[in-house]
Design an enzyme around this catalytic site. Structure first.
Site, PDB file in Angstrom:
ATOM      1  N   ASP A  20     -32.351 -16.078 -99.587  1.00  0.00           N
ATOM      2  CA  ASP A  20     -33.787 -15.890 -99.317  1.00  0.00           C
ATOM      3  C   ASP A  20     -34.399 -17.201 -98.833  1.00  0.00           C
ATOM      4  O   ASP A  20     -35.165 -17.844 -99.545  1.00  0.00           O
ATOM      5  CB  ASP A  20     -34.496 -15.423-100.592  1.00  0.00           C
ATOM      6  CG  ASP A  20     -34.043 -14.035-101.016  1.00  0.00           C
ATOM      7  OD1 ASP A  20     -33.710 -13.214-100.141  1.00  0.00           O
ATOM      8  OD2 ASP A  20     -34.011 -13.772-102.229  1.00  0.00           O
ATOM      9  N   LYS A  42     -25.929 -12.178 -99.479  1.00  0.00           N
ATOM     10  CA  LYS A  42     -26.922 -11.139 -99.153  1.00  0.00           C
ATOM     11  C   LYS A  42     -27.976 -11.702 -98.195  1.00  0.00           C
ATOM     12  O   LYS A  42     -28.652 -12.675 -98.508  1.00  0.00           O
ATOM     13  CB  LYS A  42     -27.595 -10.643-100.438  1.00  0.00           C
ATOM     14  CG  LYS A  42     -28.660  -9.586-100.199  1.00  0.00           C
ATOM     15  CD  LYS A  42     -29.169  -8.994-101.497  1.00  0.00           C
ATOM     16  CE  LYS A  42     -30.339  -9.729-102.096  1.00  0.00           C
ATOM     17  NZ  LYS A  42     -31.578  -9.672-101.318  1.00  0.00           N
ATOM     18  N   ASP A  69     -29.195  -6.500 -96.513  1.00  0.00           N
ATOM     19  CA  ASP A  69     -30.183  -5.870 -97.396  1.00  0.00           C
ATOM     20  C   ASP A  69     -31.297  -5.258 -96.530  1.00  0.00           C
ATOM     21  O   ASP A  69     -32.381  -5.804 -96.427  1.00  0.00           O
ATOM     22  CB  ASP A  69     -30.728  -6.953 -98.340  1.00  0.00           C
ATOM     23  CG  ASP A  69     -31.637  -6.415 -99.419  1.00  0.00           C
ATOM     24  OD1 ASP A  69     -31.858  -5.198 -99.459  1.00  0.00           O
ATOM     25  OD2 ASP A  69     -32.133  -7.223-100.219  1.00  0.00           O
ATOM     26  N   LYS A  71     -32.293  -1.856 -96.656  1.00  0.00           N
ATOM     27  CA  LYS A  71     -32.993  -0.764 -97.352  1.00  0.00           C
ATOM     28  C   LYS A  71     -33.451   0.314 -96.366  1.00  0.00           C
ATOM     29  O   LYS A  71     -34.649   0.584 -96.206  1.00  0.00           O
ATOM     30  CB  LYS A  71     -34.191  -1.279 -98.151  1.00  0.00           C
ATOM     31  CG  LYS A  71     -33.822  -2.276 -99.229  1.00  0.00           C
ATOM     32  CD  LYS A  71     -35.008  -2.606-100.111  1.00  0.00           C
ATOM     33  CE  LYS A  71     -34.693  -3.654-101.142  1.00  0.00           C
ATOM     34  NZ  LYS A  71     -34.582  -5.035-100.590  1.00  0.00           N
ATOM     35  N   HIS A  73     -34.527   3.716 -94.631  1.00  0.00           N
ATOM     36  CA  HIS A  73     -35.304   4.868 -95.103  1.00  0.00           C
ATOM     37  C   HIS A  73     -35.925   5.532 -93.880  1.00  0.00           C
ATOM     38  O   HIS A  73     -36.911   5.050 -93.327  1.00  0.00           O
ATOM     39  CB  HIS A  73     -36.409   4.382 -96.065  1.00  0.00           C
ATOM     40  CG  HIS A  73     -37.088   5.495 -96.799  1.00  0.00           C
ATOM     41  ND1 HIS A  73     -37.997   5.268 -97.799  1.00  0.00           N
ATOM     42  CD2 HIS A  73     -36.997   6.829 -96.690  1.00  0.00           C
ATOM     43  CE1 HIS A  73     -38.431   6.427 -98.277  1.00  0.00           C
ATOM     44  NE2 HIS A  73     -37.836   7.384 -97.604  1.00  0.00           N
ATOM     45  N   ASP A  74     -35.320   6.633 -93.439  1.00  0.00           N
ATOM     46  CA  ASP A  74     -35.835   7.312 -92.240  1.00  0.00           C
ATOM     47  C   ASP A  74     -35.259   8.722 -92.248  1.00  0.00           C
ATOM     48  O   ASP A  74     -34.633   9.129 -93.228  1.00  0.00           O
ATOM     49  CB  ASP A  74     -35.416   6.523 -90.982  1.00  0.00           C
ATOM     50  CG  ASP A  74     -36.430   6.662 -89.859  1.00  0.00           C
ATOM     51  OD1 ASP A  74     -36.845   7.803 -89.575  1.00  0.00           O
ATOM     52  OD2 ASP A  74     -36.799   5.646 -89.261  1.00  0.00           O
ATOM     53  N   ILE A  75     -35.406   9.449 -91.155  1.00  0.00           N
ATOM     54  CA  ILE A  75     -34.815  10.790 -91.119  1.00  0.00           C
ATOM     55  C   ILE A  75     -33.282  10.632 -91.062  1.00  0.00           C
ATOM     56  O   ILE A  75     -32.773   9.600 -90.608  1.00  0.00           O
ATOM     57  CB  ILE A  75     -35.329  11.629 -89.923  1.00  0.00           C
ATOM     58  CG1 ILE A  75     -35.047  10.927 -88.599  1.00  0.00           C
ATOM     59  CG2 ILE A  75     -36.807  11.939 -90.082  1.00  0.00           C
ATOM     60  CD1 ILE A  75     -35.244  11.802 -87.381  1.00  0.00           C
ATOM     61  N   ASN A  77     -30.824  11.625 -89.223  1.00  0.00           N
ATOM     62  CA  ASN A  77     -30.161  11.285 -87.974  1.00  0.00           C
ATOM     63  C   ASN A  77     -30.297   9.787 -87.657  1.00  0.00           C
ATOM     64  O   ASN A  77     -29.335   9.127 -87.273  1.00  0.00           O
ATOM     65  CB  ASN A  77     -30.746  12.137 -86.836  1.00  0.00           C
ATOM     66  CG  ASN A  77     -30.067  11.862 -85.516  1.00  0.00           C
ATOM     67  OD1 ASN A  77     -28.850  12.009 -85.401  1.00  0.00           O
ATOM     68  ND2 ASN A  77     -30.840  11.418 -84.536  1.00  0.00           N
ATOM     69  N   THR A 133     -38.926  -2.408-107.843  1.00  0.00           N
ATOM     70  CA  THR A 133     -39.517  -2.900-109.099  1.00  0.00           C
ATOM     71  C   THR A 133     -41.025  -3.091-108.945  1.00  0.00           C
ATOM     72  O   THR A 133     -41.750  -3.213-109.919  1.00  0.00           O
ATOM     73  CB  THR A 133     -38.861  -4.223-109.542  1.00  0.00           C
ATOM     74  OG1 THR A 133     -38.517  -4.957-108.390  1.00  0.00           O
ATOM     75  CG2 THR A 133     -37.636  -3.963-110.381  1.00  0.00           C
ATOM     76  N   GLN A 204     -40.101 -13.100-111.513  1.00  0.00           N
ATOM     77  CA  GLN A 204     -39.370 -11.942-112.043  1.00  0.00           C
ATOM     78  C   GLN A 204     -39.859 -11.605-113.451  1.00  0.00           C
ATOM     79  O   GLN A 204     -40.102 -12.495-114.253  1.00  0.00           O
ATOM     80  CB  GLN A 204     -37.858 -12.236-112.085  1.00  0.00           C
ATOM     81  CG  GLN A 204     -37.216 -12.388-110.722  1.00  0.00           C
ATOM     82  CD  GLN A 204     -36.943 -11.059-110.035  1.00  0.00           C
ATOM     83  OE1 GLN A 204     -37.494 -10.021-110.402  1.00  0.00           O
ATOM     84  NE2 GLN A 204     -36.114 -11.092-109.000  1.00  0.00           N
ATOM     85  N   GLY A 224     -30.281 -15.626-107.082  1.00  0.00           N
ATOM     86  CA  GLY A 224     -31.053 -16.329-106.059  1.00  0.00           C
ATOM     87  C   GLY A 224     -31.480 -17.682-106.570  1.00  0.00           C
ATOM     88  O   GLY A 224     -30.668 -18.596-106.745  1.00  0.00           O
ATOM     89  N   ARG A 225     -32.776 -17.753-106.888  1.00  0.00           N
ATOM     90  CA  ARG A 225     -33.367 -19.062-107.200  1.00  0.00           C
ATOM     91  C   ARG A 225     -32.750 -19.794-108.375  1.00  0.00           C
ATOM     92  O   ARG A 225     -32.808 -21.029-108.410  1.00  0.00           O
ATOM     93  CB  ARG A 225     -34.878 -18.889-107.402  1.00  0.00           C
ATOM     94  CG  ARG A 225     -35.597 -18.655-106.078  1.00  0.00           C
ATOM     95  CD  ARG A 225     -36.967 -18.084-106.282  1.00  0.00           C
ATOM     96  NE  ARG A 225     -36.901 -16.703-106.741  1.00  0.00           N
ATOM     97  CZ  ARG A 225     -37.967 -15.961-107.021  1.00  0.00           C
ATOM     98  NH1 ARG A 225     -39.164 -16.472-106.893  1.00  0.00           N
ATOM     99  NH2 ARG A 225     -37.822 -14.715-107.427  1.00  0.00           N
TER     100      ARG A 225
HETATM  101  O1  C5P Z   1     -34.425 -15.584-106.673  1.00  0.00           O
HETATM  102  P1  C5P Z   1     -34.132 -14.298-107.380  1.00  0.00           P
HETATM  103  O2  C5P Z   1     -32.877 -14.341-108.236  1.00  0.00           O
HETATM  104  O3  C5P Z   1     -35.313 -13.761-108.129  1.00  0.00           O
HETATM  105  O4  C5P Z   1     -33.822 -13.282-106.182  1.00  0.00           O
HETATM  106  C1  C5P Z   1     -33.679 -11.937-106.387  1.00  0.00           C
HETATM  107  C2  C5P Z   1     -33.191 -11.228-105.159  1.00  0.00           C
HETATM  108  O5  C5P Z   1     -32.994  -9.880-105.544  1.00  0.00           O
HETATM  109  C3  C5P Z   1     -34.159 -11.216-103.994  1.00  0.00           C
HETATM  110  O6  C5P Z   1     -33.398 -11.235-102.777  1.00  0.00           O
HETATM  111  C4  C5P Z   1     -34.893  -9.917-104.144  1.00  0.00           C
HETATM  112  O7  C5P Z   1     -35.320  -9.374-102.931  1.00  0.00           O
HETATM  113  C5  C5P Z   1     -33.804  -9.036-104.755  1.00  0.00           C
HETATM  114  N1  C5P Z   1     -34.307  -7.906-105.549  1.00  0.00           N
HETATM  115  C6  C5P Z   1     -35.123  -8.055-106.673  1.00  0.00           C
HETATM  116  N2  C5P Z   1     -35.552  -6.961-107.359  1.00  0.00           N
HETATM  117  C7  C5P Z   1     -35.204  -5.738-106.971  1.00  0.00           C
HETATM  118  C8  C5P Z   1     -34.387  -5.545-105.859  1.00  0.00           C
HETATM  119  C9  C5P Z   1     -33.948  -6.665-105.163  1.00  0.00           C
HETATM  120  O8  C5P Z   1     -35.435  -9.180-107.047  1.00  0.00           O
HETATM  121  N3  C5P Z   1     -35.589  -4.692-107.674  1.00  0.00           N
END
Ligand code: C5P
Length: 252
Positions: A20, A42, A69, A71, A73-75, A77, A133, A204, A224-225
């Site tokens: 990210d 990712k 990543d 995600k 989301h469409d019809i 086809n 979330t 988070q 991630g972080r």
């Molecule tokens: O830095 P951190 O560990 O919080 O990064 C979390 C990663 O997980 C981000 O790329 C975020 O988009 C993804 N993610 C999330 N919660 C979700 C689905 C995906 O934090 N429910």
């Protein structure tokens, strides 16, 4: 603790690093530095919409899985064709929204399979995002007029994803066990919101330590972080490895 190579490989397979970052150079630094510890990188929409193919090609050149990543989301086809392209583009890991419905998820699986056959590769891992979330029970009720328990709703969508032939779901580690119980041990669960005890929570809310998440049945951890913003990224990874390595379920 001296860790054997088999255990290290088991842990590596579970680690999904979230790239990210804003710039391609930052992503490259992370990939170069952390490749020995990461099974899957990712790439999210932020980086992909800016650097597309450049970033894809860089990761594809490494000995790691590439998770787009997107995600979808469409019809059905459109999702089928897009899934085919995602796989042809080099991703062996991608996701779709389960709220797109059974037919849409089946179409994603079909498109991905077609592309994998063309490339002579095994079908990719396709995960369903059950509920974002950011969607709370209040939003479900007030905006969508859906009176349902978010957690139960997520499990219902997970079952649907399984029926459609997808590999698994993205879910909080707090729900991993219930999903495994409902969908079976082979149905994969990828958990974000991972925070070792020694790292900052950031934005988070429903967090869990890597060790807890794996103990609850998580197959993959999105990290991630906790690592990318650590003073020593390698040091943070080593600590995570050590903590996870203590789990008995990984010793067998
Ligand atoms: O830095 P951190 O560990 O919080 O990064 C979390 C990663 O997980 C981000 O790329 C975020 O988009 C993804 N993610 C999330 N919660 C979700 C689905 C995906 O934090 N429910």
């Amino acid at each position: 603790m001296q860790m054997n190579e088999i255990l290290k490989e088991k842990i590596k397979e579970k680690i999904v690093l979230a790239l990210d970052v804003k710039e391609f150079d930052e992503a490259k630094t992370l990939v170069d530095e952390l490749s020995p510890y990461v099974g899957t990188f990712k790439v999210g929409l932020q980086l992909y919409t800016k650097y597309g193919n450049e970033v894809v090609d860089y990761i594809s050149g490494k000995n790691a899985n590439f998770f787009l990543d997107v995600k979808l989301h469409d019809i059905p086809n459109t999702v089928e064709k897009a899934s085919e392209n995602v796989v042809l583009r080099g991703a062996n890991f991608f996701n779709v929204h389960a709220t797109g419905g059974l037919k849409m998820m089946e179409a994603a699986a079909r498109g991905a399979k077609k592309a994998a056959e063309k490339l002579g590769k095994k079908p990719p891992i396709i995960l369903a995002v059950t509920m974002l979330t950011s969607i709370s029970e209040e939003v479900m009720k007030d905006e969508f007029e859906i009176e349902a328990d978010v957690s139960e709703f997520a499990i219902r969508l997970a079952k649907l994803a399984k029926k459609a032939g997808l590999t698994g779901v993205v879910a909080s580690s707090l729900e991993a066990r219930k999903i495994k119980e409902a969908c079976g041990a082979d149905f994969k669960v990828l958990c974000p919101g991972i925070r070792p005890e020694w790292s900052a929570k950031d934005d988070q809310k429903r967090i869990a330590t890597p060790k807890f998440a794996i103990g609850e049945g998580a197959d993959y951890l999105v990290i991630g972080r906790a690592v990318t913003k650590a003073e020593s990224r390698i040091g943070a990874m080593e600590k995570i490895y050590e903590e996870i390595g203590e789990l008995e379920c990984l010793q067998r």
